[in-house]
Design an enzyme around this catalytic site. Structure first.
Site, PDB file in Angstrom:
ATOM      1  N   ARG A 247       1.004  -1.332   0.102  1.00 57.67           N
ATOM      2  CA  ARG A 247      -0.075  -0.024   0.133  1.00 57.67           C
ATOM      3  C   ARG A 247       0.889   1.200  -0.128  1.00 57.67           C
ATOM      4  NH1 ARG A 247      -3.451  -2.809  -1.291  1.00 57.67           N
ATOM      5  NH2 ARG A 247      -5.625  -3.311  -0.644  1.00 57.67           N
ATOM      6  N   GLU A 276      -3.988   7.090  -4.927  1.00 57.65           N
ATOM      7  CA  GLU A 276      -4.178   6.415  -6.266  1.00 57.65           C
ATOM      8  C   GLU A 276      -5.546   6.967  -6.946  1.00 57.65           C
ATOM      9  OE1 GLU A 276      -4.208   2.222  -5.972  1.00 57.65           O
ATOM     10  OE2 GLU A 276      -2.318   2.051  -5.048  1.00 57.65           O
ATOM     11  N   HIS A 294      -1.319  -0.642  -9.545  1.00 58.92           N
ATOM     12  CA  HIS A 294      -1.727  -1.476  -8.721  1.00 58.92           C
ATOM     13  C   HIS A 294      -2.358  -2.783  -9.369  1.00 58.92           C
ATOM     14  CE1 HIS A 294      -4.020  -1.345  -4.661  1.00 58.92           C
ATOM     15  NE2 HIS A 294      -3.718  -2.822  -4.975  1.00 58.92           N
TER      16      HIS A 294
HETATM   17  N1  LIG Z   1      -0.640  -4.825  -4.912  1.00 61.66           N
HETATM   18  C1  LIG Z   1      -1.430  -5.594  -4.797  1.00 61.66           C
HETATM   19  O1  LIG Z   1      -2.248  -5.580  -5.643  1.00 61.66           O
HETATM   20  C2  LIG Z   1      -1.798  -6.288  -3.653  1.00 61.66           C
HETATM   21  C3  LIG Z   1      -2.353  -7.618  -3.647  1.00 61.66           C
HETATM   22  C4  LIG Z   1      -2.678  -8.199  -2.408  1.00 61.66           C
HETATM   23  C5  LIG Z   1      -2.355  -7.603  -1.230  1.00 61.66           C
HETATM   24  N2  LIG Z   1      -1.830  -6.408  -1.019  1.00 61.66           N
HETATM   25  C6  LIG Z   1      -1.270  -5.932   0.065  1.00 61.66           C
HETATM   26  O2  LIG Z   1      -0.593  -6.602   0.685  1.00 61.66           O
HETATM   27  C7  LIG Z   1      -0.932  -6.761   2.148  1.00 61.66           C
HETATM   28  C8  LIG Z   1      -0.174  -8.079   2.830  1.00 61.66           C
HETATM   29  O3  LIG Z   1      -1.008  -9.064   2.509  1.00 61.66           O
HETATM   30  P1  LIG Z   1      -0.696 -10.382   2.837  1.00 61.66           P
HETATM   31  O4  LIG Z   1      -1.748 -11.456   2.447  1.00 61.66           O
HETATM   32  O5  LIG Z   1       0.613 -10.970   2.877  1.00 61.66           O
HETATM   33  O6  LIG Z   1      -1.168 -10.180   4.661  1.00 61.66           O
HETATM   34  P2  LIG Z   1      -0.698 -10.947   5.679  1.00 61.66           P
HETATM   35  O7  LIG Z   1      -1.521 -10.619   7.016  1.00 61.66           O
HETATM   36  O8  LIG Z   1      -0.451 -12.612   5.598  1.00 61.66           O
HETATM   37  O9  LIG Z   1       0.754 -10.512   6.265  1.00 61.66           O
HETATM   38  C9  LIG Z   1       0.979  -9.489   6.670  1.00 61.66           C
HETATM   39  C10 LIG Z   1       2.529  -9.343   7.554  1.00 61.66           C
HETATM   40  O10 LIG Z   1       2.671  -8.142   7.970  1.00 61.66           O
HETATM   41  C11 LIG Z   1       2.900  -8.143   9.479  1.00 61.66           C
HETATM   42  N3  LIG Z   1       2.519  -6.874   9.918  1.00 61.66           N
HETATM   43  C12 LIG Z   1       1.694  -5.992  10.044  1.00 61.66           C
HETATM   44  N4  LIG Z   1       1.911  -4.879  10.687  1.00 61.66           N
HETATM   45  C13 LIG Z   1       3.156  -4.740  10.697  1.00 61.66           C
HETATM   46  C14 LIG Z   1       4.060  -3.742  11.031  1.00 61.66           C
HETATM   47  N5  LIG Z   1       3.673  -2.624  11.657  1.00 61.66           N
HETATM   48  N6  LIG Z   1       5.302  -3.983  11.137  1.00 61.66           N
HETATM   49  C15 LIG Z   1       5.802  -5.392  10.903  1.00 61.66           C
HETATM   50  N7  LIG Z   1       5.129  -6.174  10.362  1.00 61.66           N
HETATM   51  C16 LIG Z   1       3.882  -5.925  10.280  1.00 61.66           C
HETATM   52  C17 LIG Z   1       1.952  -9.155  10.056  1.00 61.66           C
HETATM   53  O11 LIG Z   1       2.441  -9.692  11.310  1.00 61.66           O
HETATM   54  C18 LIG Z   1       1.909 -10.045   8.933  1.00 61.66           C
HETATM   55  O12 LIG Z   1       2.987 -11.109   9.178  1.00 61.66           O
HETATM   56  C19 LIG Z   1      -2.240  -6.515   2.251  1.00 61.66           C
HETATM   57  O13 LIG Z   1      -2.556  -6.179   3.474  1.00 61.66           O
HETATM   58  C20 LIG Z   1      -2.527  -5.431   1.024  1.00 61.66           C
HETATM   59  O14 LIG Z   1      -2.563  -4.186   1.584  1.00 61.66           O
HETATM   60  C21 LIG Z   1      -1.423  -5.768  -2.477  1.00 61.66           C
HETATM   61  O1  LIG Z   2      -5.429  -5.801  -1.256  1.00 67.79           O
HETATM   62  C1  LIG Z   2      -5.709  -6.240  -2.381  1.00 67.79           C
HETATM   63  O2  LIG Z   2      -6.192  -7.397  -2.409  1.00 67.79           O
HETATM   64  C2  LIG Z   2      -5.435  -5.679  -3.699  1.00 67.79           C
HETATM   65  O3  LIG Z   2      -4.459  -4.713  -3.449  1.00 67.79           O
HETATM   66  C3  LIG Z   2      -6.743  -5.188  -4.164  1.00 67.79           C
HETATM   67  O4  LIG Z   2      -7.400  -4.564  -3.105  1.00 67.79           O
END
Ligand SMILES: NC(=O)c1ccc[n+]([C@@H]2O[C@H](COP(=O)([O-])OP(=O)(O)OC[C@H]3O[C@@H](n4cnc5c(N)ncnc54)[C@H](O)[C@@H]3O)[C@@H](O)[C@H]2O)c1
Ligand SMILES: O=C(O)[C@H](O)CO
Length: 332
Positions: A247, A276, A294
């Site tokens: 993000r 965005e 994105h």
């Molecule tokens: N670019 C894209 O299209 C896209 C797609 C999917 C997800 N995302 C983003 O990726 C993020 C992560 O997804 P995920 O499935 O891996 O989530 P997840 O919950 O599996 O992993 C997140 C990790 O971050 C850690 N964390 C949270 N806050 C923290 C902090 N302040 N300092 C250190 N560690 C911290 C948590 O302990 C966890 O291990 C989502 O929340 C989303 O914002 C982006």
């Molecule tokens: O977090 C996600 O799944 C992607 O960034 C779209 O929202």
């Protein structure tokens, strides 16, 4: 006895056009209102939708803040987000109103990790610059000093946020010969650390001085907002490349651009942005930045799987059960 937790025929409002298979299934299962036009709903449209539905299915472009939640109709009981990140939803306000929030973790992990790995390779190897050169017709042919970039293998990758996507990136990065360093809220189990050959850094600042590429994978939350700002960028060595496919708000965009312009940061690979779809024009002038809109999770397969998760969450909730992907405040 009537089970008051059940909602046999919920009215579901979907804010964006989802895959046809998802829309058809939602319509078959529930009293569904679909936004077939696929334009993001205005705040007024969202407020109107939330006044008269049991379930809202928003996505990352819908800001569901405390005021909208406070004004929502009594019947709104579930916000079933289409996507993993839920930073656009005020979780505290939702909980105060007794509204459950769900997301769709897991089904977009591999796709987002693939895109992250593509950025990790593209920035040091100047892929976007090379592509632009070929398209421009200006390329004069191979030369020993042409388009030199930096080798990936043997470098140290720092992963901030070692959850699903962070770990999937680590697996890919190992195959490219990168050593893995990570900072996370919690240390991974020893067996996972061993599998990923990953070194935990309880202190983020200490890790920043030891890596060559930094990639961000925490959710955007109160603790992670502007996690990488001017102070922390100053801890990075000037050859470091910064990758962000999580993000925009996790990195202080102004500070990052200042550092890129001043040569205190060697390059950046960015899939997400602070405001965005607005892109700071200063970034457009920087050749050492690879920019994508994105699209980390944007695959046909992933979108279908995301739709299935949304449906499963609604179905479980409508049947009176706890939905499998309930997001707990303080967790995301
Ligand atoms: N670019 C894209 O299209 C896209 C797609 C999917 C997800 N995302 C983003 O990726 C993020 C992560 O997804 P995920 O499935 O891996 O989530 P997840 O919950 O599996 O992993 C997140 C990790 O971050 C850690 N964390 C949270 N806050 C923290 C902090 N302040 N300092 C250190 N560690 C911290 C948590 O302990 C966890 O291990 C989502 O929340 C989303 O914002 C982006
Ligand atoms: O977090 C996600 O799944 C992607 O960034 C779209 O929202």
């Amino acid at each position: 006895m009537v089970d008051t937790r059940r909602c046999p025929n919920p009215r579901v409002v979907v804010t964006r056009e989802l895959p046809n298979a998802t829309m058809d299934r939602l319509e078959a299962l529930f009293d569904t209102v679909n936004n077939r036009g696929d334009l993001a709903m205005s705040r007024d449209q969202l407020a109107a939708a939330m006044a008269d539905c049991d379930v809202l299915v928003p996505s990352v472009v819908d800001t569901i803040d405390a005021d909208l939640i406070a004004a929502a109709g009594e019947r709104l009981k579930l916000i079933a987000n289409f996507g993993a990140g839920v930073n656009h939803i005020d979780l505290r306000a939702a909980r105060a109103r007794g509204i459950i929030v769900t997301n769709t973790p897991g089904v977009l992990t591999e796709d987002t990790a693939d895109m992250t790995m593509a950025l990790i390779v593209s920035v040091p190897r100047r892929l976007a610059e090379g592509e632009k050169l070929v398209r421009s017709g200006e390329w004069k042919g191979w030369s020993p000093g042409g388009m030199l970039g930096h080798r990936i293998g043997g470098k140290a990758l720092g992963i901030v946020g070692m959850g699903r996507i962070g770990q999937a990136v680590a697996r890919r990065a190992r195959a490219f010969g990168l050593s893995i360093h990570y900072h996370n809220r919690h240390r991974l189990p020893k067996v996972v650390e061993a599998e990923l050959q990953a070194q935990w850094h309880p202190n983020l600042d200490e890790m920043l001085g030891a890596i060559d590429i930094l990639t961000m994978h925490t959710p955007l939350n109160a603790d992670s907002a502007n996690l990488i700002g001017a102070d922390r960028i100053a801890l990075l060595r000037p050859h470091v490349h910064l990758i962000n496919a999580s993000r925009g708000g996790i990195v202080d965009e102004e500070a990052m651009i200042d550092a890129l312009e001043a040569g205190r940061l060697a390059g950046a690979g960015l899939d997400v942005w602070t405001h965005e779809p607005a892109i700071d024009p200063r970034l457009l002038a920087l050749p050492n930045v690879v920019m994508t809109p994105h699209m980390g999770s944007a695959t046909f397969e992933g979108r279908l799987a995301t739709g299935e998760k949304v449906i499963a969450n609604i179905r479980m909730w409508a049947d009176g059960h706890r939905p499998p992907d309930q997001v707990l405040e303080g967790w995301a």
